[in-house]
Design an enzyme around this catalytic site. Structure first.
Site, short mmCIF file in Angstrom:
data_model
loop_
_atom_site.label_atom_id
_atom_site.label_comp_id
_atom_site.label_asym_id
_atom_site.label_seq_id
_atom_site.Cartn_x
_atom_site.Cartn_y
_atom_site.Cartn_z
N TYR A 113 -2.40 -1.43 10.46
CA TYR A 113 -1.93 -1.36 9.03
C TYR A 113 -0.76 -0.97 8.79
O TYR A 113 -0.34 -1.51 7.77
CB TYR A 113 -3.22 -0.67 8.48
CG TYR A 113 -3.51 -0.97 7.01
CD1 TYR A 113 -4.32 -2.03 6.37
CD2 TYR A 113 -2.85 -0.17 5.93
CE1 TYR A 113 -4.42 -2.25 5.05
CE2 TYR A 113 -3.11 -0.33 4.67
CZ TYR A 113 -3.76 -1.32 4.01
OH TYR A 113 -3.85 -1.43 2.92
N SER A 154 0.99 -1.08 -0.03
CA SER A 154 -0.19 0.00 0.06
C SER A 154 0.78 1.23 -0.09
O SER A 154 2.28 1.13 0.26
CB SER A 154 -0.93 0.04 1.22
OG SER A 154 -1.59 1.45 1.42
#
Length: 266
Positions: A161, A148
């Site tokens: 995350y 990401s």
């Protein structure tokens, strides 16, 4: 949400995976679904791993008529031993499965932090561990880790995350260094916000965390740092994954391919 982008063509990258076995985690929806269909279109036999049996059935139906096949495999990646076993005999491994919780650190449930790191970091390690003996044995393999922009940049309220994605970046680079003598590449793809259920479910949490109405989250939070003011489509990420599996990308390893609309250009 902004209107979906119409892509110019379904398979821009020349890719033949006939006779290859690919494993895609989190394959029932979003990026994973797009990757499974893209690799099956290239002729691969795709092991589609997810804990959502209905989503996997829908995926298998959508894959009918493609050059390759999709074989649904219901699996919870918190079962790490089963995850490692599932990767045996894999030629292409796409570590995609993920989950998200948006909370300040002082309010972040420790058990949720543990689960996020288990699914998004420890499970990829076990899957790579399970796949490498076969890849090494044949002198060819492709590992693509769906990271990401948060593997390269941090954001507030996403401690688990961001920590998992940063860890995945390091794991991918280590696998690249160890795999290079054996014909195995390992790379990350790093999209900004993708049009997936995972992102859409963040809107309520992000609104609460930032103290703004839900309808302002997309423009003021999700797309704030992106020069290109739209969500990226799952098919665009899948095409980047396909490219990293292609012969043209055989010299690319240990890198992070940013699909971030200019986010990291700041």
């Amino acid at each position: 949400m902004n209107a979906p982008l119409v892509l110019p063509g379904p398979h821009a990258t020349s890719l033949d995976l006939g006779g290859r076995t690919a494993l895609v985690t989190g394959a029932a929806g979003g990026i994973g679904r797009a990757c499974a269909l893209r690799l099956a279109a290239a002729g691969a036999k795709v092991r589609a791993v997810d804990r959502d049996p209905e989503g996997l059935d829908t995926l298998a139906e959508a894959a009918r008529g493609l050059a390759g096949t999709v074989e649904p495999q219901v699996l919870d990646l918190t079962d790490l031993d089963a995850a490692e076993l599932s990767a045996a005999g894999t030629d292409v491994l796409v570590n995609n499965a993920g989950l998200q919780l948006v909370r300040p650190i002082e309010e972040f449930p420790p058990e949720a932090f543990h689960t996020v790191l288990t699914v998004m970091l420890e499970a990829p390690f076990r899957l790579i561990r399970g796949a490498l003996p076969h890849m090494y044995g044949q002198g060819w393999g492709r590992i693509v880790n769906v990271s990401s922009v948060h593997g390269l940049r941090a954001s507030a309220f996403k401690s688990a995350y961001v920590a998992a994605k940063h860890g995945l970046e390091g794991l991918s680079k280590t696998a690249a260094l160890e795999g290079a003598p054996h014909g195995v590449t390992s790379n990350c793809v790093n999209p900004a916000y993708v049009r997936t259920p995972l992102v859409e479910k963040q809107l309520v949490d992000q609104a609460a965390a930032h103290g703004i109405p839900e309808e302002r989250v997309l423009s003021e939070v999700l797309l704030r740092d992106s020069a290109v003011k739209r969500l990226i489509e799952p098919a665009e990420v899948a095409e980047a994954v396909a490219y990293l599996c292609s012969p043209q990308a055989s010299f690319i390893t240990g890198t992070s391919l940013a699909l971030d609309g200019g986010w990291t250009a700041h």
